[in-house]
Design a protein around this motif. Sequence first.
Motif, PDB file in Angstrom:
ATOM      1  N   LEU A 140      35.486  20.958   7.165  1.00  0.00           N
ATOM      2  CA  LEU A 140      35.031  19.985   6.182  1.00  0.00           C
ATOM      3  C   LEU A 140      33.649  20.318   5.639  1.00  0.00           C
ATOM      4  N   ALA A 141      32.855  21.015   6.444  1.00  0.00           N
ATOM      5  CA  ALA A 141      31.494  21.354   6.022  1.00  0.00           C
ATOM      6  C   ALA A 141      31.451  22.626   5.189  1.00  0.00           C
ATOM      7  N   TRP A 142      32.295  23.600   5.511  1.00  0.00           N
ATOM      8  CA  TRP A 142      32.218  24.909   4.871  1.00  0.00           C
ATOM      9  C   TRP A 142      33.624  25.433   4.539  1.00  0.00           C
ATOM     10  N   GLY A 143      33.672  26.364   3.599  1.00  0.00           N
ATOM     11  CA  GLY A 143      34.904  27.092   3.353  1.00  0.00           C
ATOM     12  C   GLY A 143      35.802  26.525   2.280  1.00  0.00           C
ATOM     13  N   LEU A 144      37.104  26.674   2.502  1.00  0.00           N
ATOM     14  CA  LEU A 144      38.098  26.414   1.468  1.00  0.00           C
ATOM     15  C   LEU A 144      38.183  24.944   1.066  1.00  0.00           C
ATOM     16  N   VAL A 145      38.259  24.052   2.045  1.00  0.00           N
ATOM     17  CA  VAL A 145      38.475  22.630   1.738  1.00  0.00           C
ATOM     18  C   VAL A 145      37.349  22.051   0.889  1.00  0.00           C
ATOM     19  N   PRO A 146      36.081  22.166   1.297  1.00  0.00           N
ATOM     20  CA  PRO A 146      35.026  21.606   0.434  1.00  0.00           C
ATOM     21  C   PRO A 146      34.942  22.285  -0.925  1.00  0.00           C
ATOM     22  N   THR A 147      35.236  23.585  -0.997  1.00  0.00           N
ATOM     23  CA  THR A 147      35.212  24.279  -2.291  1.00  0.00           C
ATOM     24  C   THR A 147      36.258  23.695  -3.238  1.00  0.00           C
ATOM     25  N   VAL A 148      37.473  23.484  -2.731  1.00  0.00           N
ATOM     26  CA  VAL A 148      38.532  22.908  -3.555  1.00  0.00           C
ATOM     27  C   VAL A 148      38.166  21.494  -3.995  1.00  0.00           C
ATOM     28  N   ILE A 149      37.633  20.685  -3.092  1.00  0.00           N
ATOM     29  CA  ILE A 149      37.283  19.302  -3.430  1.00  0.00           C
ATOM     30  C   ILE A 149      36.183  19.272  -4.493  1.00  0.00           C
ATOM     31  N   VAL A 150      35.157  20.090  -4.322  1.00  0.00           N
ATOM     32  CA  VAL A 150      34.048  20.121  -5.277  1.00  0.00           C
ATOM     33  C   VAL A 150      34.521  20.576  -6.655  1.00  0.00           C
ATOM     34  N   LEU A 151      35.333  21.628  -6.699  1.00  0.00           N
ATOM     35  CA  LEU A 151      35.812  22.133  -7.985  1.00  0.00           C
ATOM     36  C   LEU A 151      36.773  21.144  -8.654  1.00  0.00           C
ATOM     37  N   THR A 152      37.590  20.463  -7.872  1.00  0.00           N
ATOM     38  CA  THR A 152      38.472  19.445  -8.448  1.00  0.00           C
ATOM     39  C   THR A 152      37.652  18.307  -9.035  1.00  0.00           C
ATOM     40  N   ALA A 153      36.608  17.882  -8.312  1.00  0.00           N
ATOM     41  CA  ALA A 153      35.739  16.815  -8.811  1.00  0.00           C
ATOM     42  C   ALA A 153      35.019  17.232 -10.089  1.00  0.00           C
ATOM     43  N   HIS A 154      34.779  18.540 -10.236  1.00  0.00           N
ATOM     44  CA  HIS A 154      34.067  19.028 -11.421  1.00  0.00           C
ATOM     45  C   HIS A 154      34.985  19.191 -12.626  1.00  0.00           C
ATOM     46  N   TYR A 155      36.202  19.725 -12.405  1.00  0.00           N
ATOM     47  CA  TYR A 155      37.055  20.111 -13.530  1.00  0.00           C
ATOM     48  C   TYR A 155      38.101  19.070 -13.926  1.00  0.00           C
ATOM     49  N   TYR A 156      38.290  17.996 -13.150  1.00  0.00           N
ATOM     50  CA  TYR A 156      39.335  17.045 -13.554  1.00  0.00           C
ATOM     51  C   TYR A 156      39.008  16.383 -14.890  1.00  0.00           C
ATOM     52  N   ALA A 157      37.724  16.388 -15.274  1.00  0.00           N
ATOM     53  CA  ALA A 157      37.349  15.825 -16.575  1.00  0.00           C
ATOM     54  C   ALA A 157      38.024  16.572 -17.723  1.00  0.00           C
ATOM     55  N   LEU A 158      38.226  17.902 -17.562  1.00  0.00           N
ATOM     56  CA  LEU A 158      38.926  18.674 -18.591  1.00  0.00           C
ATOM     57  C   LEU A 158      40.359  18.189 -18.748  1.00  0.00           C
ATOM     58  N   ALA A 159      41.044  18.038 -17.609  1.00  0.00           N
ATOM     59  CA  ALA A 159      42.428  17.567 -17.667  1.00  0.00           C
ATOM     60  C   ALA A 159      42.497  16.159 -18.229  1.00  0.00           C
ATOM     61  N   PHE A 160      41.560  15.299 -17.854  1.00  0.00           N
ATOM     62  CA  PHE A 160      41.548  13.936 -18.369  1.00  0.00           C
ATOM     63  C   PHE A 160      41.419  13.929 -19.896  1.00  0.00           C
ATOM     64  N   THR A 161      40.510  14.721 -20.422  1.00  0.00           N
ATOM     65  CA  THR A 161      40.279  14.745 -21.872  1.00  0.00           C
ATOM     66  C   THR A 161      41.526  15.187 -22.624  1.00  0.00           C
ATOM     67  N   VAL A 162      42.166  16.251 -22.133  1.00  0.00           N
ATOM     68  CA  VAL A 162      43.344  16.781 -22.824  1.00  0.00           C
ATOM     69  C   VAL A 162      44.525  15.819 -22.712  1.00  0.00           C
ATOM     70  N   ILE A 163      44.772  15.297 -21.510  1.00  0.00           N
ATOM     71  CA  ILE A 163      45.944  14.453 -21.281  1.00  0.00           C
ATOM     72  C   ILE A 163      45.796  13.094 -21.966  1.00  0.00           C
ATOM     73  N   SER A 164      44.590  12.515 -21.939  1.00  0.00           N
ATOM     74  CA  SER A 164      44.402  11.216 -22.593  1.00  0.00           C
ATOM     75  C   SER A 164      44.613  11.322 -24.100  1.00  0.00           C
ATOM     76  N   ALA A 165      44.191  12.453 -24.690  1.00  0.00           N
ATOM     77  CA  ALA A 165      44.422  12.642 -26.125  1.00  0.00           C
ATOM     78  C   ALA A 165      45.917  12.700 -26.429  1.00  0.00           C
ATOM     79  N   ALA A 166      46.695  13.342 -25.550  1.00  0.00           N
ATOM     80  CA  ALA A 166      48.144  13.441 -25.763  1.00  0.00           C
ATOM     81  C   ALA A 166      48.825  12.090 -25.541  1.00  0.00           C
ATOM     82  N   LEU A 167      48.411  11.367 -24.510  1.00  0.00           N
ATOM     83  CA  LEU A 167      49.034  10.071 -24.225  1.00  0.00           C
ATOM     84  C   LEU A 167      48.788   9.057 -25.342  1.00  0.00           C
TER      85      LEU A 167
END
Length: 567
Positions: A140-167
């Motif tokens: 939880l402190a280092w490695g794959l899991v925190p990297t995935v969580i941090v990147l998901t928290a950063h990039y989900y805004a891109l998916a939100f912008t694209v999908i909300s425009a389509a919806l």
Amino acid sequence: MMILLRRPGLQPTLWTLAILLMLVAAPLATIFVDTLSSPAWGEVLWSRLSRNLLWRPLGTTMLIGLTVATGCVLIGGFLAWLVTMTDIPFRRPIAVMATLPFMIPSFATALAWGTLFRNDRTGGGAGLLQGMGLDVPDWLAWGLVPTVIVLTAHYYALAFTVISAALSTVNGDLVDAADMTGASRRRVLFGIVLPVVTPALLAGASLSFAGAVSNFAAPALLGLPVRMQTLSTRLFGMIEIGQTERGYVLAIVLIVVSAVFLGLGNRLLAGRRSFATITGKGSRPRRIALGRARWPLCGAALLICLVTTILPILLLAAASVAPMSSSLFSGWTLHFWIGEASPQFARGQAGIFNNPQLLTALKVTLGLGLAVALVVNAVGILVALSTTRWRIPALTETASQLSFLPLLLPGIAFGAAYIALYGAPIGPFPALYGTPLLLAMALTAATLPYAVQTGRATIAQISGEIDDAARLTGAGFLRRLGAITIPLASKGLIAGMLLTFVTVISDLAIVVLLYTPSTPVLSVLSYRYASDGFHQFANAVTLVILALSVVATVLANLLRGRKGHRE
């Protein structure tokens, strides 16, 4: 031949094409040419070193990219569905907050994660949770899991912008027809809504995947301390120790990975007959009543937005004044901001505003941000004019393709390409490595797609008859550009300059390879502080970057407001 040379827009289009060749095509061609006769391909692909050089980092990169893309589509799609198609409370605040995480640099979110979850496995200071007596596991402190969580928290805004425009284009009559047949809400969602927004889902997944596999900050800060390598961190390591040809091969592999995934997305779209949701018939939006689930879903949406926007900033602010992350809310001091150098405190490091390197980095970063914002939007206008107004066969299409190519290229691979071409002398021209000019050129090329998109949207609103009338009166291209196009396109230009400025001052992937001590920038300074264990200083520098982004946004809004008032 003479008629062709006199064709309106030919000369500006040729200028534009020459600029794009210099900024985009030439650096990429160079890394391919430099590796053709090199043993680096064999060393990277099938030698005894291949497993550690390529295959393990590639596997980790793909796992991160696919997991982040899935998470971003799920979270971004969930929020987009709530604010676009349901009667959830606080739709507007949720919609605004869901777009903010992308404005926060990924290394800021990674630093915030470390402030909360870091343990002392790597010999550094413990985070808040371990300081409270909790046993934070390594995974939880280092490695794959925190990297995935941090990147998901950063990039989900891109998916939100694209999908909300389509919806927002889904015809409410489709939902009404399903309701009349007795279809459940789940059936409406999975049988009607999701199929018609498939292009947006694939686009959101593609953008998130491309961002995740090319991200350098999060895997470097959270993965390198435990020797987790991705293609981006391995590429950086190869070039940093002088093994540039191996680094170029890894850069090519990284480009291919991004291109293949984006190509698969386009192929899936081509396989479907139609995704049309907008027709000539009138349509009206339809909001689904959530009933008892209304407030629980609202709470979940607000929690996601607060955790990915407000919480990281609060953690960084507290950690920038706390002597130890394990005691985050006690013993606060402003030493890390304004303190004098003292051997008894912070290993002799002065506060960031008493550090000459910080002041130099601040000047360089602001200068780069302003210069790149001006230049890239000027080039964006030229590209937009050549692709929407003049339309010269072959030349226009080439310019269009080159202008959007950087969108497909990982930032750190782009930095490697610039080292390959401009890092050494070219004829009478000296090497540009270590100069602000090289940083400015690379950042201009990397942010070009955003400027072109803004320029196209703006130019499309200006009637070509105005420009034709001025041309008939004898006004030259530069005269028409300065007196007509730029004033009328000022609102769009301000928006494009804001986006470019914020991107430049927070970029790490490109500049981490190109900076030198003589050309420090804030993002690299923050990364270096964090890598050396000076987390309070890193947090403080990151907050300076965020403050600059907020100030730029406010100023841009004020300028647009004044312009609108005058009009």
